[in-house]
Write a protein that holds these residues in place. Structure first.
Motif, PDB file in Angstrom:
ATOM      1  N   ASP A 119      27.595  40.227  45.246  1.00  0.00           N
ATOM      2  CA  ASP A 119      27.477  39.564  47.228  1.00  0.00           C
ATOM      3  C   ASP A 119      27.766  41.360  47.860  1.00  0.00           C
ATOM      4  O   ASP A 119      28.161  42.253  47.215  1.00  0.00           O
ATOM      5  CB  ASP A 119      28.644  38.719  47.441  1.00  0.00           C
ATOM      6  N   ASP A 120      27.310  41.351  48.723  1.00  0.00           N
ATOM      7  CA  ASP A 120      27.887  42.332  49.867  1.00  0.00           C
ATOM      8  C   ASP A 120      27.696  41.720  51.687  1.00  0.00           C
ATOM      9  O   ASP A 120      27.707  42.592  52.337  1.00  0.00           O
ATOM     10  CB  ASP A 120      26.078  43.100  49.585  1.00  0.00           C
ATOM     11  N   GLY A 121      27.963  40.651  51.332  1.00  0.00           N
ATOM     12  CA  GLY A 121      28.168  40.006  53.123  1.00  0.00           C
ATOM     13  C   GLY A 121      27.081  39.333  53.084  1.00  0.00           C
ATOM     14  O   GLY A 121      26.905  38.328  54.702  1.00  0.00           O
ATOM     15  N   VAL A 122      25.979  39.482  52.781  1.00  0.00           N
ATOM     16  CA  VAL A 122      24.935  39.051  53.412  1.00  0.00           C
ATOM     17  C   VAL A 122      24.293  38.199  51.999  1.00  0.00           C
ATOM     18  O   VAL A 122      23.920  36.770  52.085  1.00  0.00           O
ATOM     19  CB  VAL A 122      23.378  39.887  53.349  1.00  0.00           C
ATOM     20  N   SER A 173      15.810  30.448  61.888  1.00  0.00           N
ATOM     21  CA  SER A 173      16.291  30.388  60.288  1.00  0.00           C
ATOM     22  C   SER A 173      15.862  31.011  59.167  1.00  0.00           C
ATOM     23  O   SER A 173      16.160  31.354  58.115  1.00  0.00           O
ATOM     24  CB  SER A 173      16.962  29.207  60.442  1.00  0.00           C
ATOM     25  N   ARG A 174      14.496  30.583  59.544  1.00  0.00           N
ATOM     26  CA  ARG A 174      13.200  31.052  58.370  1.00  0.00           C
ATOM     27  C   ARG A 174      13.208  32.611  58.229  1.00  0.00           C
ATOM     28  O   ARG A 174      12.843  32.733  56.806  1.00  0.00           O
ATOM     29  CB  ARG A 174      11.844  30.021  58.281  1.00  0.00           C
ATOM     30  N   ALA A 175      12.907  33.184  59.097  1.00  0.00           N
ATOM     31  CA  ALA A 175      12.996  34.326  59.129  1.00  0.00           C
ATOM     32  C   ALA A 175      13.636  35.120  58.603  1.00  0.00           C
ATOM     33  O   ALA A 175      14.226  35.955  58.205  1.00  0.00           O
ATOM     34  CB  ALA A 175      12.822  35.192  60.773  1.00  0.00           C
ATOM     35  N   GLN A 176      15.578  34.634  58.912  1.00  0.00           N
ATOM     36  CA  GLN A 176      16.423  35.280  58.187  1.00  0.00           C
ATOM     37  C   GLN A 176      15.969  34.699  56.966  1.00  0.00           C
ATOM     38  O   GLN A 176      17.371  35.577  55.450  1.00  0.00           O
ATOM     39  CB  GLN A 176      17.934  34.631  58.935  1.00  0.00           C
ATOM     40  N   GLU A 177      16.389  33.237  56.503  1.00  0.00           N
ATOM     41  CA  GLU A 177      16.218  33.595  55.438  1.00  0.00           C
ATOM     42  C   GLU A 177      15.366  34.028  54.216  1.00  0.00           C
ATOM     43  O   GLU A 177      15.988  35.170  52.993  1.00  0.00           O
ATOM     44  CB  GLU A 177      15.840  31.830  54.611  1.00  0.00           C
ATOM     45  N   ARG A 178      14.441  34.597  54.338  1.00  0.00           N
ATOM     46  CA  ARG A 178      13.032  35.906  54.034  1.00  0.00           C
ATOM     47  C   ARG A 178      13.981  37.160  54.134  1.00  0.00           C
ATOM     48  O   ARG A 178      14.424  37.846  52.936  1.00  0.00           O
ATOM     49  CB  ARG A 178      12.146  35.942  54.205  1.00  0.00           C
ATOM     50  N   SER A 179      14.782  37.935  54.909  1.00  0.00           N
ATOM     51  CA  SER A 179      15.635  38.559  55.001  1.00  0.00           C
ATOM     52  C   SER A 179      16.799  38.988  53.875  1.00  0.00           C
ATOM     53  O   SER A 179      16.926  39.362  53.348  1.00  0.00           O
ATOM     54  CB  SER A 179      16.044  39.044  56.701  1.00  0.00           C
ATOM     55  N   ILE A 180      17.820  37.179  53.713  1.00  0.00           N
ATOM     56  CA  ILE A 180      18.381  37.430  52.917  1.00  0.00           C
ATOM     57  C   ILE A 180      18.428  37.300  51.387  1.00  0.00           C
ATOM     58  O   ILE A 180      18.870  38.346  50.770  1.00  0.00           O
ATOM     59  CB  ILE A 180      19.276  35.577  53.399  1.00  0.00           C
ATOM     60  N   GLN A 197      17.664  29.939  42.148  1.00  0.00           N
ATOM     61  CA  GLN A 197      19.013  29.540  42.533  1.00  0.00           C
ATOM     62  C   GLN A 197      20.145  30.788  42.285  1.00  0.00           C
ATOM     63  O   GLN A 197      20.982  30.999  42.589  1.00  0.00           O
ATOM     64  CB  GLN A 197      20.009  28.791  42.420  1.00  0.00           C
ATOM     65  N   GLU A 198      18.582  31.695  42.013  1.00  0.00           N
ATOM     66  CA  GLU A 198      19.952  33.491  41.501  1.00  0.00           C
ATOM     67  C   GLU A 198      20.431  34.073  43.038  1.00  0.00           C
ATOM     68  O   GLU A 198      21.271  34.275  42.524  1.00  0.00           O
ATOM     69  CB  GLU A 198      19.034  34.335  40.796  1.00  0.00           C
ATOM     70  N   ILE A 199      20.016  34.113  44.003  1.00  0.00           N
ATOM     71  CA  ILE A 199      20.046  34.492  45.175  1.00  0.00           C
ATOM     72  C   ILE A 199      20.411  33.323  45.939  1.00  0.00           C
ATOM     73  O   ILE A 199      19.748  32.312  46.295  1.00  0.00           O
ATOM     74  CB  ILE A 199      18.839  35.545  45.752  1.00  0.00           C
ATOM     75  N   GLN A 200      21.611  33.851  46.859  1.00  0.00           N
ATOM     76  CA  GLN A 200      23.281  32.301  47.280  1.00  0.00           C
ATOM     77  C   GLN A 200      22.445  33.552  49.556  1.00  0.00           C
ATOM     78  O   GLN A 200      23.420  34.226  48.727  1.00  0.00           O
ATOM     79  CB  GLN A 200      23.379  32.340  46.732  1.00  0.00           C
ATOM     80  N   GLY A 201      22.488  32.814  50.217  1.00  0.00           N
ATOM     81  CA  GLY A 201      22.755  33.694  51.118  1.00  0.00           C
ATOM     82  C   GLY A 201      23.416  33.141  51.677  1.00  0.00           C
ATOM     83  O   GLY A 201      24.374  31.768  51.570  1.00  0.00           O
ATOM     84  N   MET A 202      25.011  34.206  52.557  1.00  0.00           N
ATOM     85  CA  MET A 202      26.418  33.837  52.785  1.00  0.00           C
ATOM     86  C   MET A 202      25.658  33.812  54.587  1.00  0.00           C
ATOM     87  O   MET A 202      26.506  34.662  55.216  1.00  0.00           O
ATOM     88  CB  MET A 202      27.144  34.946  52.660  1.00  0.00           C
ATOM     89  N   ASP A 253      17.551  40.901  50.463  1.00  0.00           N
ATOM     90  CA  ASP A 253      18.540  41.679  50.407  1.00  0.00           C
ATOM     91  C   ASP A 253      18.647  41.426  49.382  1.00  0.00           C
ATOM     92  O   ASP A 253      19.656  42.375  48.346  1.00  0.00           O
ATOM     93  CB  ASP A 253      19.600  41.113  51.688  1.00  0.00           C
ATOM     94  N   GLY A 254      18.859  40.345  48.711  1.00  0.00           N
ATOM     95  CA  GLY A 254      19.539  39.780  47.597  1.00  0.00           C
ATOM     96  C   GLY A 254      18.894  40.931  46.422  1.00  0.00           C
ATOM     97  O   GLY A 254      19.180  40.173  45.279  1.00  0.00           O
ATOM     98  N   GLN A 255      17.096  40.040  46.385  1.00  0.00           N
ATOM     99  CA  GLN A 255      16.203  41.669  45.224  1.00  0.00           C
ATOM    100  C   GLN A 255      16.617  42.213  45.135  1.00  0.00           C
ATOM    101  O   GLN A 255      16.845  43.421  43.863  1.00  0.00           O
ATOM    102  CB  GLN A 255      15.186  40.802  45.898  1.00  0.00           C
ATOM    103  N   GLN A 256      17.530  43.341  46.394  1.00  0.00           N
ATOM    104  CA  GLN A 256      17.796  44.648  46.141  1.00  0.00           C
ATOM    105  C   GLN A 256      18.685  44.902  45.010  1.00  0.00           C
ATOM    106  O   GLN A 256      19.083  45.412  44.799  1.00  0.00           O
ATOM    107  CB  GLN A 256      17.426  45.082  47.611  1.00  0.00           C
ATOM    108  N   LEU A 257      19.947  43.715  46.173  1.00  0.00           N
ATOM    109  CA  LEU A 257      20.908  43.797  45.228  1.00  0.00           C
ATOM    110  C   LEU A 257      20.969  43.596  43.810  1.00  0.00           C
ATOM    111  O   LEU A 257      21.498  44.521  43.058  1.00  0.00           O
ATOM    112  CB  LEU A 257      22.217  42.816  46.054  1.00  0.00           C
TER     113      LEU A 257
END
Length: 270
Positions: free
Chosen positions: A170-173, A138-145, A8-13, A148-152
């Motif tokens: 957060d960075d909007g993603v 949606s699954r592909a977008q989840e992986r991309s998010i 739950q550390e990384i949350q998608g927007m 992004d969260g790990q890089q953030l």
């Protein structure tokens, strides 16, 4: 609605998908896909999107019926895939669309960075995508998010130090729902700055007993020797500076996101 890492550390927007095509009289069901709260909100005609108001029942609770009229205010209320302390336990929202048109909706909590569109066509129109197509995308977008969260998270770690704790980001993603460098060690008399460097997610820094009103500041951060202290709501770009005047180990939480693991401690030595 939303996405998250296993811890739950990384949350998608994002709404997954953010764009969907249906026919008149079809029903869409949104499912909460994260511990972070979200809403599905269609604004009334002429209504502008405002900053989230955690005291407004019109934003916290369901409004409107089960069939969208195309111009009135409809709101799911707060949704999450866990029981969020202090908020109603709601995990899905369904709405039918009897009128043709293109309808934009938002998450009230995260504003313009989290919006979606429903395209409603005539009853006999062929569907351009199947549910399986939406699920795959949606699954592909989840992986991309998640990437992004790990890089953030790594970027935020470079900003943190013993005297500066990053209170989420957060960075909007993606959102990082942790204090970055949550445990720090300082000397008596030193300051620690807690900084919300994000774009949309609010946080708190709360020592001691969580107050009844977590949104209001309480205690004196300039002379902290232990006990109760609360920053109040820290919106993006807000900072909260605490001067530690006594030895000890002082634990703190984000009163909004501690159930996700957003906690930390300050060790104060001679």
């Amino acid at each position: 609605m939303g996405s998250e890492s296993r811890d739950q550390e990384i949350q998608g927007m994002a709404f997954l998908p953010s764009e969907i095509f249906v026919n008149k009289r079809d029903t869409i069901t949104w499912h909460a896909n994260s511990a972070e709260i979200h809403t599905v909100t269609f604004l009334a005609s002429g209504q502008s999107l405002q900053p989230f108001n955690p005291f407004s029942k019109d934003e916290l609770l369901k409004r409107g019926g089960d069939s969208y009229d195309g111009h009135s205010y409809y709101n799911s209320g707060l949704l999450a895939n866990v029981d969020v302390p202090g908020f109603p336990d709601a995990r899905s929202y369904s709405l039918s669309f009897p009128r043709k048109g293109d309808f934009t909706y938002y998450c009230l909590v995260h504003g313009m960075v989290m919006k979606g569109t429903v395209h409603v066509r005539d009853r006999s129109t062929d569907y351009p995508y199947s549910q399986a197509d939406y699920d795959k995308a949606s699954r592909a977008q989840e992986r991309s998010i998640l990437r992004d969260g790990q890089q953030l998270d790594a970027s935020l770690a470079q900003q943190a130090s013993n005297h500066k704790v990053i209170a989420g980001g957060d960075d909007g993603v993606a959102m990082v729902m942790r204090f970055v460098r949550p445990t720090v060690t300082v000397h008596v008399g030193a300051e620690v700055v807690f900084a919300n460097t994000g774009m949309g997610a609010p946080h708190t820094v709360t020592f001691g007993t969580e107050p009844a009103d977590i949104f209001a500041p309480s205690g004196d951060p300039t002379q902290f020797t232990g006990g109760d202290l609360n920053s109040g709501i820290m919106w993006p770009e807000d900072e909260f500076t605490v001067t530690f005047k006594a030895k000890g180990t002082f634990e703190y939480i984000c009163a909004l996101h501690d159930y996700m693991g957003m906690v930390g401690k300050v060790r104060v030595v001679d």
